[in-house]
Design a protein around this motif. Sequence first.
Motif, PDB file in Angstrom:
ATOM      1  N   LEU A 353     -25.950  38.112 -25.387  1.00 39.11           N
ATOM      2  CA  LEU A 353     -25.007  39.086 -24.853  1.00 39.11           C
ATOM      3  C   LEU A 353     -24.545  39.649 -25.782  1.00 39.11           C
ATOM      4  O   LEU A 353     -24.053  38.619 -26.838  1.00 39.11           O
ATOM      5  N   PHE A 354     -23.876  40.807 -25.944  1.00 35.53           N
ATOM      6  CA  PHE A 354     -23.099  41.384 -27.002  1.00 35.53           C
ATOM      7  C   PHE A 354     -22.398  42.794 -26.442  1.00 35.53           C
ATOM      8  O   PHE A 354     -22.898  43.342 -25.480  1.00 35.53           O
ATOM      9  N   GLU A 355     -21.393  42.980 -27.271  1.00 34.95           N
ATOM     10  CA  GLU A 355     -20.532  44.197 -27.014  1.00 34.95           C
ATOM     11  C   GLU A 355     -20.203  44.471 -28.340  1.00 34.95           C
ATOM     12  O   GLU A 355     -19.895  43.578 -29.467  1.00 34.95           O
ATOM     13  N   MET A 356     -19.783  45.855 -28.637  1.00 40.32           N
ATOM     14  CA  MET A 356     -19.336  46.412 -29.800  1.00 40.32           C
ATOM     15  C   MET A 356     -17.909  47.003 -29.469  1.00 40.32           C
ATOM     16  O   MET A 356     -17.896  47.926 -28.739  1.00 40.32           O
ATOM     17  N   TYR A 357     -17.030  46.935 -30.378  1.00 42.58           N
ATOM     18  CA  TYR A 357     -15.664  47.614 -30.102  1.00 42.58           C
ATOM     19  C   TYR A 357     -15.388  48.332 -31.632  1.00 42.58           C
ATOM     20  O   TYR A 357     -15.844  47.999 -32.480  1.00 42.58           O
ATOM     21  N   SER A 358     -14.579  49.388 -31.306  1.00 38.61           N
ATOM     22  CA  SER A 358     -13.819  50.005 -32.121  1.00 38.61           C
ATOM     23  C   SER A 358     -12.841  49.015 -33.127  1.00 38.61           C
ATOM     24  O   SER A 358     -12.221  48.478 -32.600  1.00 38.61           O
ATOM     25  N   GLN A 359     -12.920  48.981 -34.486  1.00 36.56           N
ATOM     26  CA  GLN A 359     -11.895  48.466 -35.241  1.00 36.56           C
ATOM     27  C   GLN A 359     -10.604  48.904 -34.932  1.00 36.56           C
ATOM     28  O   GLN A 359      -9.675  48.127 -35.409  1.00 36.56           O
ATOM     29  N   THR A 360     -10.444  50.063 -34.791  1.00 33.68           N
ATOM     30  CA  THR A 360      -9.042  50.580 -34.865  1.00 33.68           C
ATOM     31  C   THR A 360      -8.597  50.579 -33.437  1.00 33.68           C
ATOM     32  O   THR A 360      -7.204  50.660 -33.213  1.00 33.68           O
ATOM     33  N   ASP A 361      -9.328  50.527 -32.453  1.00 31.50           N
ATOM     34  CA  ASP A 361      -8.765  50.138 -31.012  1.00 31.50           C
ATOM     35  C   ASP A 361      -9.522  49.066 -30.391  1.00 31.50           C
ATOM     36  O   ASP A 361     -10.813  49.028 -29.993  1.00 31.50           O
ATOM     37  N   GLU A 362      -9.243  47.930 -30.611  1.00 29.81           N
ATOM     38  CA  GLU A 362      -9.777  46.495 -30.264  1.00 29.81           C
ATOM     39  C   GLU A 362     -10.401  46.504 -28.611  1.00 29.81           C
ATOM     40  O   GLU A 362     -11.084  45.872 -28.591  1.00 29.81           O
ATOM     41  N   GLY A 363      -9.501  47.308 -27.991  1.00 29.75           N
ATOM     42  CA  GLY A 363      -9.808  47.052 -26.359  1.00 29.75           C
ATOM     43  C   GLY A 363     -10.737  48.232 -26.053  1.00 29.75           C
ATOM     44  O   GLY A 363     -11.261  48.494 -24.961  1.00 29.75           O
TER      45      GLY A 363
END
Length: 480
Positions: A353-363
């Motif tokens: 499984l995987f998810e990708m997040y913004s570096q500027t907004d970790e949530g």
Amino acid sequence: MTIYQLTEPPQPIERLRGMQDTPPALHRRRQAVLHRIARVLERHGYEFIETPILESTELFLRKSGPERIAQLYAFSFRNRDIALRPEHTASILRYYVESRQNDPLPLRFAYAGPVFRYERPQAGRTRQFTEIGGELLGAPGPSGDAEVIHLAAEILEAVGIMPRIVIGHVGIVLDYLAHLPLRQRARDWLLWSMERLRKGQTIDIESELPAFVDSTDIVQITQEVRTKLALTTEDLERLILALLREVGVPMTGASRQPEEIVRGVLAKLQRSADPDALRQALAFARELASLSGPPDDVLSALRRIVERYGLDPAPLQQIDEVLDQLAAYGLETDRIVLAPGMARGLHYYTGILFEMYSQTDEGLQLCGGGRYDDLAQLLGARQPLPACGFAGGLERIADASALQPKTEPRLLVTAADRSAITAATRFAEQLRASGAIVELDVRHRSLSSNRRYARRRGVTEILIVDATGSVRRIDLSTEE
């Protein structure tokens, strides 16, 4: 005397809560992001298809999980249960089962279209949004997983986002649950609860237990019948089979023998909903959810857990291989976080499984996905189909992206007077044929009114045409 009754103007109709209008400038920006993403997908051999917005509700009930089911916009129309699609993966697999089972594998499909989820609206979350993603059908093992993870990262990088990548493997907890005497309902609840634990939410197991431990359910009835009649397991199987045949339940036409079906049902019923087993499973889920960090550190801790509980080490090997292949794609481990407590809330996942997040907004989650090797057969495929994929919200990605659409000059053509309307119309069409963006003044305003209008609309030039076809040009940036 005539009495005139004044009527009030009709009240305006408001848009539905959770739905959004997209003004022209924002629409152009999102379309620019979509075009850039589509080019990346196409370069990797993914072909865009469209599936219906309306599907049979059953399609999304087979293996979606309680959270997704609660979000369905479902209704009955002319005795058919219908739902607005909440995601594309199930629809893509339904399309494969109906139309593409004889095609050579792998198949690579891409999509972009509206989906609908009834959830609480908040910043970055609406009840209708555009889902964009890809599905890789017929690719077993880490090579397929690595391609999909790399592809998801590449589309974000293509629009100026350097994502933080979080990877997990649901196979670890599935292996652990397989050793516990739990029914499917309890297993599904535990998988759903893992996401709550990973997000730091509190779960009171004691308040949840009554939903899974019912002293009057069919499990206890079955056990009482066996005890009172002193039946062996084989006797009970024959008794149930005879009762089904006696009351006329059809037992032909299935892919398995009637005896095999009854044996499988009894095996499921004999699994208890032991409170201690549920507590034990939740404790294991908490232990997994507490692990999150650099791959080397988390893998060391995971190996100790797998050895302590006697679990299958294959998921650890798969994670290792995926990390090696991601490095070959140029995704180094310093951009990757391992989170073995990830479950993503959907019950059709079977592996990575995987998810990708913004570096500027970790949530801020931009996209996610994983492996779902069992889904095709659950939807009626003739053979097992290893598969994995990803999806993201176009609106979220566009909001996090710095990509701006190219601005092209906008022209306003206006007639010098009423006698020049035909000439002005012909001239506007000539300009459009050459590729220009042209508005035609259809309100026949004065020049001063057209100047005010043009500035508000971002028009760069006004072209005034007289009856002879002569043109006077006003550059609004210089007023010449």
